[in-house]
Structures are given as C-alpha cells and as structure tokens.
Design a protein around this motif. Sequence first.
Motif, mmCIF file in Angstrom:
data_model
loop_
_atom_site.group_PDB
_atom_site.id
_atom_site.type_symbol
_atom_site.label_atom_id
_atom_site.label_comp_id
_atom_site.label_asym_id
_atom_site.label_seq_id
_atom_site.Cartn_x
_atom_site.Cartn_y
_atom_site.Cartn_z
ATOM 1 N N LEU A 84 0.328 -1.314 0.264
ATOM 2 C CA LEU A 84 0.050 0.081 -0.152
ATOM 3 C C LEU A 84 0.771 1.218 0.032
ATOM 4 O O LEU A 84 0.460 2.381 -0.270
ATOM 5 N N THR A 85 1.663 1.181 0.472
ATOM 6 C CA THR A 85 3.114 2.070 -0.051
ATOM 7 C C THR A 85 3.409 2.758 -0.447
ATOM 8 O O THR A 85 3.422 3.446 -1.305
ATOM 9 N N GLU A 86 3.909 1.547 -1.465
ATOM 10 C CA GLU A 86 4.647 1.551 -3.039
ATOM 11 C C GLU A 86 3.763 1.739 -4.116
ATOM 12 O O GLU A 86 3.950 2.155 -4.597
ATOM 13 N N SER A 87 3.034 0.786 -4.434
ATOM 14 C CA SER A 87 1.299 1.105 -4.786
ATOM 15 C C SER A 87 -0.129 2.128 -4.810
ATOM 16 O O SER A 87 -0.886 1.898 -3.837
ATOM 17 N N THR A 88 0.548 3.365 -5.211
ATOM 18 C CA THR A 88 -0.530 4.348 -4.686
ATOM 19 C C THR A 88 -2.266 4.175 -5.595
ATOM 20 O O THR A 88 -3.340 4.360 -4.971
ATOM 21 N N ILE A 207 -2.779 9.537 -8.540
ATOM 22 C CA ILE A 207 -3.975 9.049 -9.388
ATOM 23 C C ILE A 207 -4.731 9.423 -10.153
ATOM 24 O O ILE A 207 -5.011 10.006 -8.760
ATOM 25 N N VAL A 208 -4.889 9.702 -10.811
ATOM 26 C CA VAL A 208 -6.337 10.641 -10.928
ATOM 27 C C VAL A 208 -7.500 9.909 -11.135
ATOM 28 O O VAL A 208 -7.420 8.742 -12.355
ATOM 29 N N VAL A 209 -8.637 9.776 -10.677
ATOM 30 C CA VAL A 209 -9.655 9.732 -10.425
ATOM 31 C C VAL A 209 -10.247 10.263 -10.989
ATOM 32 O O VAL A 209 -11.120 11.963 -10.486
ATOM 33 N N GLY A 210 -11.278 9.885 -12.241
ATOM 34 C CA GLY A 210 -12.449 10.883 -13.393
ATOM 35 C C GLY A 210 -13.548 10.176 -12.689
ATOM 36 O O GLY A 210 -13.484 8.913 -12.616
ATOM 37 N N ILE A 211 -15.025 10.880 -12.459
ATOM 38 C CA ILE A 211 -15.614 10.351 -12.824
ATOM 39 C C ILE A 211 -16.935 11.451 -13.527
ATOM 40 O O ILE A 211 -16.588 11.944 -13.294
ATOM 41 N N GLN A 212 -17.688 10.291 -14.161
ATOM 42 C CA GLN A 212 -18.545 10.899 -15.309
ATOM 43 C C GLN A 212 -20.116 10.596 -14.721
ATOM 44 O O GLN A 212 -20.159 9.229 -15.525
#
Length: 305
Positions: A84-88, A207-212
Amino acid sequence: MNASDAQNLTSQFDTWLNNHQHLVSNQQQLQHSALFAVPRDGDSTVSGQNTIGAGKNAQTESAQGKKLDDAISAGNHSEIVRLLTESTGNAVSSILGLAQSRTGWNPLDPDNDKNAEGFQEFVSSILKVPFFNVTQSERTTVHYEEENYNSLIDKVVGLYDGITEQDVPLIKNSIVNLAKACTSRVNTQNTKTLFVQNTMNATGTDIVVGIQQTFMMMERSHSSGKGAPKDQYKTEITVNVMELTFKGGLWNESAAEKLADKFVKSWDNWLDGTTTPASPSADQIQFCFGPAHRARQKQEADAIK
C-alpha cells in the motif's frame, strides 16, 4: 513538505478513516458534491456504472494488486503495508472501497433504490480525503428535440470524454432503458441517472480518479389529431464531470499502515466491484426510434386514411 506537514496530513487522514461522520465539508467540497445531487423532479435511479483502469502504469498497479490479494489471504500485515505504501493505485482503490462501504451505493445492483443518494454520499466522502485534490469539476447541458433516438444516443455518448469502445454499449443500453420507461407514460417527465463512468488513471505516483455522471430528463407528448397519433420527445441531457488527483508524492508509510488497519481493496477488485454486469438480454435490444420506426408509423397512417 516538511515532517510536521506530513504528520499533520496523516493525522487528518486518520480522522477520515475513523471519525468520518464528524468531518464537516468545507464550502468548496459542498459545491463539488452538489454537482452530483439527485434532481427533485422525476424518477431518479441509477441504471448502470462502469469503472476502468487506464494509464501507462495500470498493468503495474494490477500486478501489485494481485500481490496485495495474496498478502491479504496470507494475513501478512507487513507485506500489505509495504504494498500500500509503494502502490498508490492500490491505496486509492482501498480508499475508494472504504468510502463506498459507508454508503448505499452498489453498482452490482443497478435496481437498488438507494444507489442515487448512495453515490452522492460516496462522492462527498472522498472529497474529504486529505490526499485528494479536485482538478476538474464541470457540468454540461444539452437540449435535444427529435424523433430519431438513434441520433440522440450518439449525441449522449459524444459528451463523454475519453470513452472507450467497451463503454459505448453500456451507455447506449442505459439510454434505451430510459427511453422505454418514458414511452410508457404520457405527458410526463422522467429524470434518471443513466450512467456513471469512473476512471482510475495511473501514469505515475499520482492517481487521477475521473467520475462522469449523466442525467437525462425526457418529456413525451402524445397527441391524436388528424391522421396517425404523433409522439414528440424533448430531452435535456446533463453530464457532470469531476476529476480528483491523489497526491502520491505525499503518501507515506504511516498513512498506509493506518489504511491497512482499517480497510484494503486491490486495484482489480475495485474495478470489478464497481462495474454493473450486462443484462443477459442486452444484445437483443433493438433501437425503436430510427427509420424503421418512422416507416412503421407511416404504414399505420396510410392504413387509417
């Protein structure tokens, strides 16, 4: 960012993890959340949702997620914290999974009457996560008045930025379902959340979270004048778009450990758990508002004359 700032950010995250119900949204968060509010008029339900992984590091995050699942099965806490630390990407999927678990939002059950409100609660929750920044928030509204609903379907799909080919049938299926619901009523308005598309884009540590989210209001008017009855459709389509960027450069082992103690959900598990399964009869759906429908109307009119 100094050690004091990092500690403060982790402390805020700890509050979100354990006492989220006591957190009060600031004015900006309330405005972003209001973007996804359920309209008061009409029937508001969620008919379909889909989440996809994107970006050059998506496969890496998926592979890390499989290791995370193995660590969870083995009960290896230290390995879970390390991953969890290394894998955002997997940190984000765990955060999103926790936020979802606190609401009534269940994409696997599209007929759940709590989905619309639950989805807004989900958005409100993730807006309070201190590692997220809102980098885009906008609404687009299109008015449409035509008898050919094949054209309307294409118009709605065109409002989705970055839509993939695999998403198109899901969106079209949602629109057809609403069209059928509307045609069963006369001179009424229906409002429905047609589709929610989530995207997790992994191009680096951020990490880009897109919500449409698409709302559609349809009004069907039926008149029986001279000749064949004619149906007229007026449609207003609203697409709400929000983009949140997870600040991976500020993510740290202390925050990862707090998350590991609370909730863990791997990258692929989040994607699969927020994708509405296709209906077995979806492939059999025929669009009934195109040229064939108009030809049939003409035949019926000729028969009346």
